[in-house]
Design an enzyme around this catalytic site. Structure first.
Site, PDB file in Angstrom:
ATOM      1  CB  SER A  42      -0.979  -0.003   1.176  1.00 59.01           C
ATOM      2  OG  SER A  42      -0.282  -0.019   2.406  1.00 59.01           O
ATOM      3  CD  GLU A  43       0.109   3.514   2.153  1.00 60.00           C
ATOM      4  OE1 GLU A  43      -0.974   3.969   1.789  1.00 60.00           O
ATOM      5  OE2 GLU A  43       0.202   2.520   2.895  1.00 60.00           O
ATOM      6  CB  THR A  44       7.324   1.844  -0.826  1.00 61.24           C
ATOM      7  OG1 THR A  44       6.745   0.566  -1.109  1.00 61.24           O
ATOM      8  CG2 THR A  44       8.829   1.692  -0.675  1.00 61.24           C
ATOM      9  CG  HIS A  71       1.412   1.765   7.633  1.00 63.32           C
ATOM     10  ND1 HIS A  71       0.613   2.419   6.729  1.00 63.32           N
ATOM     11  CD2 HIS A  71       1.954   0.713   6.971  1.00 63.32           C
ATOM     12  CE1 HIS A  71       0.682   1.803   5.564  1.00 63.32           C
ATOM     13  NE2 HIS A  71       1.490   0.774   5.676  1.00 63.32           N
TER      14      HIS A  71
END
Length: 159
Positions: A42-44, A71
């Site tokens: 979902s995110e990096t 997060h």
């Protein structure tokens, strides 16, 4: 250095995964996007040390760059601590729109966040329609709102 971290868990599985890329050099935005797309999380977050207490953080989804991800920020400081690049103490996460305070303790990491700001939605029908909902599926006692604390989310009350 590339890592995948499970955030919000005390175990090695579960939680909310985030990619963490630690780099000594600037990485081109196009390359960041390729890496985030390949990781398909979902995110990096891409982390570059500015000095001993300041770290630049940039966030990408598989599709685009975003302003902030809580997060992934926690994952970044977890990896910095785990790799002994930082110890307990106060740090700054430098984002594109502001600096956030980060406190690292022995077994905890605290991330400063803005207060949540709520605003109304202009066209409720298009939101409901885009999700394939019917108006009678909504909870009429609570408004649809946009919540902002560094990243915008649409909160939709359904029955």
């Amino acid at each position: 250095m590339e890592y995948i971290v499970d955030v919000f868990t005390h175990k090695t599985k579960g939680g909310n995964k985030a990619g963490v890329i630690l780099s000594k050099e600037e990485i081109l935005i196009s390359e960041c996007q390729k890496i985030a797309t390949r990781l398909n999380l979902s995110e990096t977050v891409f982390v570059k040390k500015i000095d001993s207490s300041i770290f630049n953080l940039n966030f990408f989804t598989p599709k685009c760059e975003i302003e902030f991800c809580g997060h992934a920020s926690l994952a970044a400081f977890y990896m910095l601590k785990k790799l002994k690049m930082i110890g307990e103490g106060k740090y700054i996460a430098r984002l594109k729109f502001r600096d956030l305070s980060v406190i690292v303790e022995k077994n905890k990491i605290f991330l400063e966040q803005d207060d949540i700001v709520l605003s109304g939605v202009i066209d409720k029908n298009s939101i409901v329609e885009s999700l394939g909902l019917k108006n009678d599926e909504l909870d009429k006692t609570i408004d649809i709102v946009i919540a902002y604390s560094g990243l915008r989310d649409i909160l939709i009350p359904v029955r």
